[in-house]
Design a protein around this motif. Structure first.
Motif, PDB file in Angstrom:
ATOM      1  N   ALA A 390      63.839  28.400 108.916  1.00 50.60           N
ATOM      2  CA  ALA A 390      65.165  28.849 108.496  1.00 50.60           C
ATOM      3  C   ALA A 390      65.993  29.129 109.737  1.00 50.60           C
ATOM      4  N   HIS A 391      67.299  28.929 109.602  1.00 48.01           N
ATOM      5  CA  HIS A 391      68.224  29.227 110.698  1.00 48.01           C
ATOM      6  C   HIS A 391      69.165  30.331 110.260  1.00 48.01           C
ATOM      7  N   PRO A 392      69.104  31.492 110.899  1.00 49.52           N
ATOM      8  CA  PRO A 392      70.097  32.505 110.572  1.00 49.52           C
ATOM      9  C   PRO A 392      71.458  32.063 111.092  1.00 49.52           C
ATOM     10  N   ARG A 393      72.485  32.285 110.295  1.00 47.08           N
ATOM     11  CA  ARG A 393      73.814  31.834 110.720  1.00 47.08           C
ATOM     12  C   ARG A 393      74.598  32.908 111.465  1.00 47.08           C
ATOM     13  N   THR A 394      74.196  34.171 111.265  1.00 49.56           N
ATOM     14  CA  THR A 394      75.019  35.257 111.801  1.00 49.56           C
ATOM     15  C   THR A 394      74.217  36.158 112.733  1.00 49.56           C
ATOM     16  N   LEU A 395      74.867  36.558 113.805  1.00 51.43           N
ATOM     17  CA  LEU A 395      74.294  37.544 114.716  1.00 51.43           C
ATOM     18  C   LEU A 395      75.089  38.829 114.515  1.00 51.43           C
ATOM     19  N   ARG A 396      74.401  39.958 114.372  1.00 52.63           N
ATOM     20  CA  ARG A 396      75.128  41.216 114.138  1.00 52.63           C
ATOM     21  C   ARG A 396      74.694  42.282 115.147  1.00 52.63           C
ATOM     22  N   LEU A 397      75.665  42.992 115.635  1.00 54.43           N
ATOM     23  CA  LEU A 397      75.378  44.120 116.534  1.00 54.43           C
ATOM     24  C   LEU A 397      75.910  45.385 115.871  1.00 54.43           C
ATOM     25  N   ASN A 469      71.373  48.406 117.187  1.00 55.90           N
ATOM     26  CA  ASN A 469      70.615  47.486 116.333  1.00 55.90           C
ATOM     27  C   ASN A 469      71.173  46.083 116.533  1.00 55.90           C
ATOM     28  N   ILE A 470      70.293  45.116 116.729  1.00 54.10           N
ATOM     29  CA  ILE A 470      70.771  43.734 116.693  1.00 54.10           C
ATOM     30  C   ILE A 470      69.991  42.988 115.611  1.00 54.10           C
ATOM     31  N   ALA A 471      70.698  42.104 114.940  1.00 48.46           N
ATOM     32  CA  ALA A 471      70.058  41.433 113.805  1.00 48.46           C
ATOM     33  C   ALA A 471      70.570  40.013 113.677  1.00 48.46           C
ATOM     34  N   VAL A 472      69.717  39.159 113.119  1.00 43.71           N
ATOM     35  CA  VAL A 472      70.188  37.850 112.681  1.00 43.71           C
ATOM     36  C   VAL A 472      70.096  37.831 111.163  1.00 43.71           C
ATOM     37  N   THR A 473      71.164  37.389 110.522  1.00 47.31           N
ATOM     38  CA  THR A 473      71.232  37.445 109.061  1.00 47.31           C
ATOM     39  C   THR A 473      71.732  36.103 108.525  1.00 47.31           C
ATOM     40  N   ASN A 474      71.952  36.061 107.209  1.00 48.56           N
ATOM     41  CA  ASN A 474      72.493  34.845 106.611  1.00 48.56           C
ATOM     42  C   ASN A 474      71.553  33.663 106.791  1.00 48.56           C
ATOM     43  N   MET A 475      70.305  33.827 106.412  1.00 45.95           N
ATOM     44  CA  MET A 475      69.300  32.777 106.622  1.00 45.95           C
ATOM     45  C   MET A 475      69.613  31.524 105.810  1.00 45.95           C
ATOM     46  N   VAL A 476      69.565  30.404 106.457  1.00 49.66           N
ATOM     47  CA  VAL A 476      69.663  29.147 105.714  1.00 49.66           C
ATOM     48  C   VAL A 476      68.320  28.456 105.872  1.00 49.66           C
ATOM     49  N   GLU A 477      67.616  28.316 104.755  1.00 46.45           N
ATOM     50  CA  GLU A 477      66.278  27.744 104.845  1.00 46.45           C
ATOM     51  C   GLU A 477      66.345  26.241 105.082  1.00 46.45           C
ATOM     52  N   SER A 478      65.425  25.754 105.905  1.00 45.36           N
ATOM     53  CA  SER A 478      65.420  24.325 106.229  1.00 45.36           C
ATOM     54  C   SER A 478      64.913  23.544 105.033  1.00 45.36           C
ATOM     55  N   ALA A 479      65.475  22.367 104.842  1.00 46.09           N
ATOM     56  CA  ALA A 479      64.986  21.514 103.752  1.00 46.09           C
ATOM     57  C   ALA A 479      63.593  21.048 104.130  1.00 46.09           C
ATOM     58  N   GLY A 480      62.725  20.914 103.146  1.00 45.16           N
ATOM     59  CA  GLY A 480      61.375  20.464 103.476  1.00 45.16           C
ATOM     60  C   GLY A 480      60.775  19.744 102.308  1.00 45.16           C
ATOM     61  N   ASP A 481      59.686  19.058 102.558  1.00 42.83           N
ATOM     62  CA  ASP A 481      59.098  18.319 101.457  1.00 42.83           C
ATOM     63  C   ASP A 481      57.946  19.080 100.819  1.00 42.83           C
TER      64      ASP A 481
END
Ligand code: DCP
Ligand code: MG
Length: 573
Positions: A390-397, A469-481
């Motif tokens: 998954a790729h998080p789309r957002t970085l939050r501080l 606090n630092i966070a990565v949010t808004n996960m976009v899951e990778s397509a998979g088979d």
């Protein structure tokens, strides 16, 4: 003929002295010694040998050493081993379930919705020979399971002793279902103990709220079932064990009533501000029981909306809290997820007041964040390369400021002292597996976090920060088979965790973190989205179940106000 009963059957697990148990599993010699786990200057937990000698959770190290000079203190600031053990135990518990409904809360609590298993097994009961019943654990293989006596609850009950023993004339379907739940809970607890070496305190009831609370009645390594009758009418509350049970709780002890709401409710009932500070043992005179509030004149959902509603609060807060005060909780046990909804790393501080100091802390936190992303979001390919699940789309501080000192040097505790946040798109270099962790973390600080920090704190003198606090949010899951949209084979993941659990006690955990306190956000550790955060006993501001987190600034905004809020960000800085 038994009346139909559609209630869920929920089992809540709370591992006993969790961090201490993880250390004992690693080194069994510690079991017979008073053992305490230290973070900063505090004992975050201690084993029961230490508790017997007068030590308790959240005690100052100094005080603990005075009470019990022989106490063995182990630093517990590197959370890696606790996180690993938590995931492995979760996988073990999950392996019993027929569905996916197992929800982690923090590191050491799990809710299991076992309704399907219970309903199936109620159907298998032989009314003519309940004493020799068989609980089937595998739908595909009816021989898999255990024998039990369906005329008795297993373990203690609330109320105790059980005035309405099953098997008598008044045995109803809910009672049968809870009897089965109590035997299943006992079976799972035994396996947790014998196969994994951990004990848990367990509650069995029909909702997350009641299962969690009833487990607390008896501790440690024991289980409690809340027994029927559950039904009540508002004019004849005596009939219901649920009401009798919930009524005796202090309002602040009800999960879902956060400390700000509890404070407002106490102030309303007492007609004055409570005298004791949050987090200290509440002064007896400040205690307000659920019963007090429930029965106070004019109390009901509208009154509660009046008291607790307002900006940021969910529109249905009155109804929701009124339900809780009546022991009603319809929230579902969430399904197991393959990837976290967010990853967040934070640390608390005495008071950071220089930019350079803040930048150093950002570097440490960023390193941990990148490490955690690689542990939790990357799957190994057969050829030794890694693949992002998954790729998080957002970085939050986010930061939190300490309240300023009074003239006498003391500090006021302020409810208004929440976090402030800033978000930005997660930079693509975060996902470069060919580059070293330290170097990516450095880039993250220089190219993203520093400018986000400056926007959060434009003034040179930004007061004193008590948390970053630092966070990565808004996960976009990778397509998979593979199975699940995440592309991760969840079965494989559990298997890996199982084997890591079995490796202990030798257990070597290589993924060490820097030696400072890092609390990971409840939303990942609990495997729950932010809107469940009120279940977490957290000192953070309450999250409203209906609020959305703004991707740009991290503020919690009610759904209806989101478009207006977006316009605010669209305006030039
Ligand atoms: N913990 C922490 N910081 C806190 C509270 C807890 O790091 N402020 C950690 C240490 C605990 C774990 O979380 O081991 C779980 O917290 P619990 O309150 O459930 O405590 P224990 O499991 O240790 O004890 P108990 O047997 O009372 O459940
Ligand atoms: Mg615990």
């Amino acid at each position: 003929m038994l009346r139909r009963d559609d209630r869920r059957i929920i089992i809540h697990f709370d591992y006993d002295c969790f961090y201490a148990s993880v250390l004992e599993a690693e080194n069994p010699a510690l079991k017979s010694l008073p053992l305490a786990v230290q973070q900063k200057q505090i004992i975050v937990t201690c084993n029961y040998e230490a508790r017997k000698r007068g030590l308790r959770k959240l005690q100052l190290i100094k005080e603990a050493k005075q009470i019990c000079p022989e106490v063995v203190i182990i630093l517990g600031e590197d959370l890696t081993k606790f996180r690993d053990a938590s995931k492995a135990l979760y996988a073990h518990l999950r392996s019993f379930l027929w569905g996916q409904k197992a929800e982690r809360l923090g590191f050491d609590e799990v809710f299991m919705d076992v309704t399907d298993m219970i309903n199936h097994n109620v159907g298998l009961l032989n009314p003519n020979d309940l004493v020799h019943s068989f609980f089937c654990l595998d739908q595909q293989d009816p021989t898999q399971g255990f024998e039990f006596d369906a005329t008795k609850f297993c373990g203690p009950t609330f109320p105790s002793p059980c005035h309405n023993p099953p098997g008598g004339d008044r045995m109803d379907l809910l009672t049968y279902r809870l009897v089965l739940g109590s035997h299943l809970a006992h079976y799972i607890r035994s396996s947790l103990d014998h196969e994994c070496g951990y004990t848990a305190t367990v509650g069995i009831s029909t909702s997350k709220l009641l299962a969690k609370l009833v487990g607390n009645v008896n501790k440690p390594n024991i289980q409690t079932t809340l027994i029927p009758p559950y039904t009540h009418s508002f004019d004849n509350a005596d009939l219901s064990n649920v009401i009798q049970f919930i009524d005796d709780h202090e309002v602040g002890k009800i999960p879902g009533i956060g400390f700000k709401s509890a404070h407002k409710l106490r102030t309303y009932f007492l007609r004055r501000e409570p005298t004791s500070q949050p987090y200290t043992e509440r002064d007896h005179n400040d205690q307000v029981k659920v019963r007090d509030l429930r029965l106070s004149p004019g109390m009901g959902a509208p009154k509660l909306l009046d008291l607790l509603g307002g900006a940021g609060a969910p529109k249905d807060i009155g109804v929701r809290i009124w339900e809780l005060l009546n022991g009603v909780d319809n929230s579902e046990v969430l399904e197991a997820r393959a990837v976290p909804t967010q990853i967040s790393i934070e640390d608390s501080y005495q008071g950071i007041n220089h930019f350079e100091e803040a930048k150093k802390k950002l570097q440490i936190l960023a390193t941990s964040l990148v490490k955690r992303m690689r542990t939790d979001l990357v799957e190994d390919n057969d050829d030794g390369t890694g693949r992002w699940l998954a790729h998080p789309r957002t970085l939050r501080l986010s930061t939190r400021q300490r309240s300023p000192r009074n003239a006498d040097g003391s500090r006021e505790y302020s409810y208004a002292n929440g976090r402030i946040s800033r978000s930005a798109p997660a930079p693509s270099f975060l996902f470069n597996l060919g580059e070293g962790i330290e170097s990516i973390a450095e880039k993250l600080v220089e190219e993203s976090l520093v400018s986000m920090f400056r926007k959060l704190h434009p003034d040179k003198s930004f007061g004193e920060l008590s948390l970053i606090n630092i966070a990565v949010t808004n996960m976009v899951e990778s397509a998979g088979d593979q199975k699940q949209s995440s592309g991760r084979d969840i079965g494989q993941m559990f298997k890996n965790q199982e084997s890591s659990l079995k490796k202990r006690p030798e257990g070597t955990y290589s993924d060490r973190q820097p030696q400072h306190r890092q609390n990971s956000s409840p939303s990942w550790e609990a495997n729950t989205p932010l809107d469940e955060a009120t279940w977490e006993e957290s000192e953070d501001e309450e999250e409203s179940p209906l609020a959305h987190t703004c991707d740009i600034c991290g503020a919690h905004i009610p759904a209806f106000a989101l478009p207006a809020h977006a316009l605010y960000h669209a305006a030039p800085d």
